[in-house]
Write an enzyme that holds these catalytic residues in place. Structure first.
Site, PDB file in Angstrom:
ATOM      1  N   ASN A   7       0.861  -1.186   0.000  1.00  0.00           N
ATOM      2  CA  ASN A   7       0.000   0.000   0.000  1.00  0.00           C
ATOM      3  C   ASN A   7       0.900   1.239   0.000  1.00  0.00           C
ATOM      4  O   ASN A   7       1.699   1.438   0.919  1.00  0.00           O
ATOM      5  CB  ASN A   7      -0.886  -0.047   1.252  1.00  0.00           C
ATOM      6  CG  ASN A   7      -1.828   1.140   1.320  1.00  0.00           C
ATOM      7  OD1 ASN A   7      -1.416   2.268   1.075  1.00  0.00           O
ATOM      8  ND2 ASN A   7      -3.076   0.906   1.659  1.00  0.00           N
ATOM      9  N   HIS A  10       1.082   6.027   1.978  1.00  0.00           N
ATOM     10  CA  HIS A  10       1.918   6.852   2.852  1.00  0.00           C
ATOM     11  C   HIS A  10       2.980   7.627   2.082  1.00  0.00           C
ATOM     12  O   HIS A  10       3.451   8.659   2.540  1.00  0.00           O
ATOM     13  CB  HIS A  10       2.560   5.997   3.936  1.00  0.00           C
ATOM     14  CG  HIS A  10       1.558   5.496   4.931  1.00  0.00           C
ATOM     15  ND1 HIS A  10       0.826   6.336   5.731  1.00  0.00           N
ATOM     16  CD2 HIS A  10       1.152   4.254   5.224  1.00  0.00           C
ATOM     17  CE1 HIS A  10       0.016   5.620   6.484  1.00  0.00           C
ATOM     18  NE2 HIS A  10       0.182   4.355   6.195  1.00  0.00           N
ATOM     19  N   HIS A  47      -5.399   3.840  -2.128  1.00  0.00           N
ATOM     20  CA  HIS A  47      -6.751   4.213  -1.687  1.00  0.00           C
ATOM     21  C   HIS A  47      -7.052   5.617  -2.203  1.00  0.00           C
ATOM     22  O   HIS A  47      -6.463   6.594  -1.728  1.00  0.00           O
ATOM     23  CB  HIS A  47      -6.777   4.170  -0.151  1.00  0.00           C
ATOM     24  CG  HIS A  47      -8.123   4.412   0.448  1.00  0.00           C
ATOM     25  ND1 HIS A  47      -8.369   4.270   1.795  1.00  0.00           N
ATOM     26  CD2 HIS A  47      -9.313   4.791  -0.098  1.00  0.00           C
ATOM     27  CE1 HIS A  47      -9.636   4.549   2.047  1.00  0.00           C
ATOM     28  NE2 HIS A  47     -10.232   4.874   0.916  1.00  0.00           N
ATOM     29  N   ARG A  49      -9.159   8.280  -1.806  1.00  0.00           N
ATOM     30  CA  ARG A  49     -10.191   8.720  -0.858  1.00  0.00           C
ATOM     31  C   ARG A  49     -11.010   9.849  -1.467  1.00  0.00           C
ATOM     32  O   ARG A  49     -10.520  10.606  -2.308  1.00  0.00           O
ATOM     33  CB  ARG A  49      -9.547   9.202   0.452  1.00  0.00           C
ATOM     34  CG  ARG A  49      -8.843   8.091   1.228  1.00  0.00           C
ATOM     35  CD  ARG A  49      -8.331   8.615   2.555  1.00  0.00           C
ATOM     36  NE  ARG A  49      -9.398   8.759   3.510  1.00  0.00           N
ATOM     37  CZ  ARG A  49      -9.623   7.924   4.539  1.00  0.00           C
ATOM     38  NH1 ARG A  49      -8.829   6.906   4.753  1.00  0.00           N
ATOM     39  NH2 ARG A  49     -10.623   8.114   5.347  1.00  0.00           N
ATOM     40  N   ARG A  53      -6.915  13.069   0.154  1.00  0.00           N
ATOM     41  CA  ARG A  53      -5.912  13.562   1.113  1.00  0.00           C
ATOM     42  C   ARG A  53      -4.508  13.067   0.794  1.00  0.00           C
ATOM     43  O   ARG A  53      -3.541  13.650   1.210  1.00  0.00           O
ATOM     44  CB  ARG A  53      -6.289  13.200   2.543  1.00  0.00           C
ATOM     45  CG  ARG A  53      -6.156  11.739   2.852  1.00  0.00           C
ATOM     46  CD  ARG A  53      -6.322  11.454   4.326  1.00  0.00           C
ATOM     47  NE  ARG A  53      -7.677  11.674   4.779  1.00  0.00           N
ATOM     48  CZ  ARG A  53      -8.190  11.108   5.871  1.00  0.00           C
ATOM     49  NH1 ARG A  53      -7.439  10.316   6.607  1.00  0.00           N
ATOM     50  NH2 ARG A  53      -9.429  11.337   6.235  1.00  0.00           N
ATOM     51  N   GLU A  74      -8.357   0.641  -3.443  1.00  0.00           N
ATOM     52  CA  GLU A  74      -9.206   0.728  -2.238  1.00  0.00           C
ATOM     53  C   GLU A  74     -10.131   1.913  -2.406  1.00  0.00           C
ATOM     54  O   GLU A  74      -9.689   2.995  -2.820  1.00  0.00           O
ATOM     55  CB  GLU A  74      -8.340   0.972  -1.003  1.00  0.00           C
ATOM     56  CG  GLU A  74      -7.879  -0.255  -0.326  1.00  0.00           C
ATOM     57  CD  GLU A  74      -7.073   0.098   0.909  1.00  0.00           C
ATOM     58  OE1 GLU A  74      -7.320   1.142   1.532  1.00  0.00           O
ATOM     59  OE2 GLU A  74      -6.168  -0.664   1.209  1.00  0.00           O
ATOM     60  N   THR A 105      -8.246   3.857   7.763  1.00  0.00           N
ATOM     61  CA  THR A 105      -9.503   3.111   7.777  1.00  0.00           C
ATOM     62  C   THR A 105      -9.714   2.456   9.141  1.00  0.00           C
ATOM     63  O   THR A 105      -8.922   1.621   9.558  1.00  0.00           O
ATOM     64  CB  THR A 105      -9.487   2.037   6.673  1.00  0.00           C
ATOM     65  OG1 THR A 105      -8.992   2.635   5.477  1.00  0.00           O
ATOM     66  CG2 THR A 105     -10.855   1.473   6.440  1.00  0.00           C
ATOM     67  N   GLU A 155     -11.115  -9.068   2.687  1.00  0.00           N
ATOM     68  CA  GLU A 155      -9.846  -8.769   3.354  1.00  0.00           C
ATOM     69  C   GLU A 155     -10.165  -8.592   4.833  1.00  0.00           C
ATOM     70  O   GLU A 155     -10.950  -7.717   5.195  1.00  0.00           O
ATOM     71  CB  GLU A 155      -9.221  -7.491   2.783  1.00  0.00           C
ATOM     72  CG  GLU A 155      -7.914  -7.133   3.488  1.00  0.00           C
ATOM     73  CD  GLU A 155      -7.169  -5.961   2.833  1.00  0.00           C
ATOM     74  OE1 GLU A 155      -7.223  -5.824   1.597  1.00  0.00           O
ATOM     75  OE2 GLU A 155      -6.553  -5.188   3.583  1.00  0.00           O
ATOM     76  N   HIS A 196      -3.852  -4.350   7.510  1.00  0.00           N
ATOM     77  CA  HIS A 196      -3.951  -3.248   8.464  1.00  0.00           C
ATOM     78  C   HIS A 196      -3.134  -3.548   9.716  1.00  0.00           C
ATOM     79  O   HIS A 196      -3.434  -4.496  10.440  1.00  0.00           O
ATOM     80  CB  HIS A 196      -5.398  -2.919   8.868  1.00  0.00           C
ATOM     81  CG  HIS A 196      -5.525  -1.491   9.318  1.00  0.00           C
ATOM     82  ND1 HIS A 196      -5.953  -0.481   8.490  1.00  0.00           N
ATOM     83  CD2 HIS A 196      -5.208  -0.903  10.488  1.00  0.00           C
ATOM     84  CE1 HIS A 196      -5.925   0.656   9.144  1.00  0.00           C
ATOM     85  NE2 HIS A 196      -5.467   0.436  10.357  1.00  0.00           N
TER      86      HIS A 196
HETATM   87  N1  PXP Z   1      -5.827  -2.811   3.871  1.00  0.00           N
HETATM   88  C1  PXP Z   1      -6.761  -1.825   3.941  1.00  0.00           C
HETATM   89  C2  PXP Z   1      -8.135  -2.119   3.455  1.00  0.00           C
HETATM   90  C3  PXP Z   1      -6.433  -0.551   4.445  1.00  0.00           C
HETATM   91  O1  PXP Z   1      -7.370   0.411   4.503  1.00  0.00           O
HETATM   92  C4  PXP Z   1      -5.106  -0.304   4.861  1.00  0.00           C
HETATM   93  C5  PXP Z   1      -4.735   1.040   5.362  1.00  0.00           C
HETATM   94  O2  PXP Z   1      -4.804   1.982   4.346  1.00  0.00           O
HETATM   95  C6  PXP Z   1      -4.167  -1.342   4.736  1.00  0.00           C
HETATM   96  C7  PXP Z   1      -4.559  -2.594   4.267  1.00  0.00           C
HETATM   97  C8  PXP Z   1      -2.733  -1.155   5.112  1.00  0.00           C
HETATM   98  O3  PXP Z   1      -2.616  -0.879   6.468  1.00  0.00           O
HETATM   99  P1  PXP Z   1      -1.205  -0.467   7.084  1.00  0.00           P
HETATM  100  O4  PXP Z   1      -0.820   0.851   6.472  1.00  0.00           O
HETATM  101  O5  PXP Z   1      -1.472  -0.377   8.546  1.00  0.00           O
HETATM  102  O6  PXP Z   1      -0.224  -1.534   6.707  1.00  0.00           O
END
Ligand code: PXP
Length: 245
Positions: A7, A10, A47, A49, A53, A74, A105, A155, A196
């Protein structure tokens, strides 16, 4: 082997901290995605959004053009973002709940409470050859609703497992919940991903309990480690430029 989706939200968060309002700036999440792929990641997750953001429309378009693995978009189940997904054609979308004030999330989707809207989106995506995953807590009622919705994937939200990892009893309770949810979901014909809060400390514990998870989606810990493991090189590169100027 369980697959890894990285993901890259960040990376975009860091860019937006400096370059909000502009269409480009460093670090570029698309370049980051290409590095993840070269390192062996099986897919890229972003994602988009509603408040834009971090990930921007430009990012998902460029990801679609440039990545060669799988794009997992996402998204909230809203008409605007559904239309973007149908046009973009990621390999898979993951429907998540979205609240404007949240940092990330928080909590899984209430599939039971919005089954007909989710089923409609699953139908639209299926016609466009886009797979659908639902981000849910490992709760039987939500797993059963997901199986009714027409999605092929779920998921599991592993935030609670990650949060309680340091307490042996609670960690065990979360692992049991996830493992029982996994069995139920597989019996219902669903393919099961997780994500997550997964990190370098907890990922092996999860996989030792549930080795047949299809894919893990991990963002924060990988991007955090990239900063610490890449910082020495970044300083050396800058010093080299200063010395040679
Ligand atoms: N899966 C989903 C559906 C998420 O919303 C997120 C966070 O954006 C992640 C995975 C990844 O989470 P993390 O950044 O804590 O690894």
């Amino acid at each position: 082997m369980t697959k890894l989706g990285v993901n890259i939200d960040h990376v975009a968060t860091l860019r937006q901290a400096r370059y909000r309002g502009l269409q480009s700036g460093e670090p570029d999440p698309v370049e980051a995605a290409l590095i993840c792929e070269t390192a062996g990641a099986h897919g890229i997750t972003a994602h988009l959004r509603e408040d834009r953001r971090h990930i921007l429309d430009r990012d998902v378009r460029m990801l679609r053009e440039r990545i060669t693995t799988r794009l997992n978009l996402e998204m909230a189940n809203t008409p605007e973002i559904v239309a973007i997904a149908l046009d973009l054609k990621p390999e898979i979308i993951c429907l998540v709940p979205e609240r404007r004030q949240e940092l990330t999330t928080e909590g899984g989707l209430d599939v039971r409470g919005s089954l007909s809207d989710i089923a409609t989106t699953c139908g639209l995506m299926s016609e466009a050859d886009i797979e659908v995953s639902l981000f849910i807590d490992p709760v039987p009622a939500q797993i059963e609703a997901a199986a009714e919705s027409g999605c092929g994937f779920i998921e599991f939200h592993t935030g609670s497992f990650a949060e309680h990892f340091s307490d042996a009893d609670q960690r065990e309770a979360e692992l049991t919940r996830l493992a029982e949810g996994f069995t139920l979901a597989r019996q219902a014909g669903l393919t099961v991903n997780a994500g997550h809060g997964l990190n370098y400390e907890n990922v092996a514990v999860l996989l030792n309990r549930i080795p047949d998870l299809h894919e893990l989606n991990i963002g924060h810990s990988i991007i955090s480690r990239a900063i610490t493991s890449g910082l020495a090189r970044a300083v050396e590169d800058m010093l080299a430029l200063i010395r040679s100027a």
